[in-house]
Design a protein around this motif. Structure first.
Motif, PDB file in Angstrom:
ATOM      1  N   PRO A 229       0.827  -1.215   0.000  1.00 24.91           N
ATOM      2  CA  PRO A 229       0.000   0.000   0.000  1.00 24.91           C
ATOM      3  C   PRO A 229       0.852   1.252   0.000  1.00 24.91           C
ATOM      4  CG  PRO A 229      -0.072  -1.084   2.143  1.00 24.91           C
ATOM      5  CD  PRO A 229       0.640  -2.014   1.215  1.00 24.91           C
ATOM      6  N   GLU A 230       0.300   2.291  -0.628  1.00 25.79           N
ATOM      7  CA  GLU A 230       1.018   3.568  -0.720  1.00 25.79           C
ATOM      8  C   GLU A 230       0.937   4.308   0.610  1.00 25.79           C
ATOM      9  OE1 GLU A 230       2.029   5.586  -3.667  1.00 25.79           O
ATOM     10  OE2 GLU A 230       2.167   3.794  -4.900  1.00 25.79           O
ATOM     11  N   ALA A 231       1.995   5.017   0.930  1.00 23.72           N
ATOM     12  CA  ALA A 231       2.004   5.827   2.155  1.00 23.72           C
ATOM     13  C   ALA A 231       1.082   7.022   1.962  1.00 23.72           C
ATOM     14  CB  ALA A 231       3.418   6.300   2.458  1.00 23.72           C
ATOM     15  N   GLU A 233      -0.470  10.810   2.103  1.00 24.13           N
ATOM     16  CA  GLU A 233       0.161  12.131   2.052  1.00 24.13           C
ATOM     17  C   GLU A 233       0.186  12.733   3.454  1.00 24.13           C
ATOM     18  OE1 GLU A 233       1.554  13.982  -0.335  1.00 24.13           O
ATOM     19  OE2 GLU A 233       1.403  12.345  -1.779  1.00 24.13           O
TER      20      GLU A 233
END
Length: 356
Positions: A229-231, A233
């Motif tokens: 999964p993307e971190a 913002e």
């Protein structure tokens, strides 16, 4: 729960057989070391340097290395016969108020379990005495090769013990505090108090390890052959030049996160002091982050302010130029009209003379 130490509590002439049980457990995710080229495990083997061969755990003992490098073997039997009363005893030496113990001294926590039916009565006696006195017991005990300090207190219906550091193991906080003179005003303290009151209290049971949960998601995705999964913002932080403004923004963001109505800040209020402070959004759930984003988004950036000011100045200059041109044009028209008015009567008089 498995006991890690068996002994007795010495309470004056009363001896209470107990078992020591770990009161805490670690949920930290552990990693293995691997060879990055082929994924092979990196292992550490215990090798005897004299025989140059790997040895088993049963062949390994303890020893003390002297200053001259000589080795003094120490057996478990040697340790069992230490000339020390606390080798197998938690020796209570005093009872003090709980606030006399500095939290910096606290180490690991243990539960003390009564060992067998005969220990139940003296165990209960000590527990109830601690409850009624509202004090904690200070004790000495030996564990894992050294004598330690302990603090006994009641947790529910169990006696718990916290390992304590010795006083000389606590470092003095020299050179840690700010080395500049700072004056805190009453208004700033009032806002800090308001922020503390707005944040309120929290139930420790509601807090959890978000880092471990995120790490578990990454491991699960990698194991399934999926992209991790993307971190998210990071929430933008607004730089301001006033500590009061930072506190006020924090109070508003905290109130929004609790669903309270908030008065919007007045536009154009001058900063009282040019002290640099940073506004960070409060990590109290998603609502606090969203509210803080709305607060940040509602204010124009410094660059936008400068651009708007330049445009306003240019417009004002242009308007002034047009007004000047209009004034000159009006003067010219008035002058022409005056001149025409003077010439007109003269023509009429001459005409009348010719007629006569």
């Amino acid at each position: 729960m498995r006991s890690i130490w068996n002994g007795a509590i010495s309470f004056g002439l009363v001896s209470i057989p107990i078992k020591l049980v770990n009161a805490t457990e670690s949920h930290t995710i552990s990693f293995r070391q691997i060879h990055t080229e082929d994924g092979g495990r990196i292992r550490y083997r215990k090798v005897c340097e004299l025989e140059d061969r790997e040895v088993t755990q049963a062949e390994i003992g303890k020893a003390y290395e002297d200053a001259d490098g000589s080795i003094v073997p120490i057996t478990d039997e040697d340790l069992a016969h230490l000339p020390l009363p606390t080798a197998k005893t938690i020796d209570i030496v005093a009872f003090v108020p709980a606030d006399r113990i500095d939290p910096l001294q606290m180490e690991n926590a243990y539960y003390l379990a009564a060992s067998g039916a005969p220990a139940a009565k003296p165990y209960t006696l000590l527990r109830e005495a601690l409850k009624r006195s509202r004090k904690v017991a200070i004790a000495k005990f030996a564990l894992r090769g050294r004598e330690r300090l302990g603090m006994l207190r009641v947790v529910d219906d169990v006696i718990a013990m916290h390992g304590l550091l010795w006083p000389d193991e606590i470092r003095a906080p020299q050179g840690v505090a700010p080395d500049v003179d700072v004056t805190v005003r009453d208004k700033e303290l009032d806002l800090a108090d308001a922020l503390m009151d707005t944040l309120g209290e929290v139930d420790i049971q509601d807090l959890h390890d978000e880092y471990r949960e995120a790490l578990e998601e990454v491991i699960a995705a990698k194991a399934a052959g999926e992209a991790p999964p993307e971190a998210p913002e990071p929430a933008p932080g607004g730089k301001v030049l006033d500590l009061m403004a930072a506190l006020e923004k924090s109070v508003r963001a905290a109130k929004r996160s609790r669903g309270e109505e908030v008065e919007e800040e007045a536009a154009g209020e001058p900063a009282e002091e040019a002290e640099e402070a940073e506004v960070r959004h409060l990590p109290r759930g998603k609502r606090a982050g969203a509210a803080a984003k709305r607060t940040t988004a509602g204010k124009p950036a410094p660059a936008a302010k400068k651009t708007a000011a330049k445009k306003a100045a240019a417009a004002a200059k242009k308007s002034t130029s047009k007004a000047a041109q209009s004034s000159r044009s009006a003067k010219k028209t008035a002058s022409t009209a005056k001149s025409t008015a003077k010439k007109t009567p003269a023509k009429k008089t001459a005409s009348r003379k010719r007629t006569a």
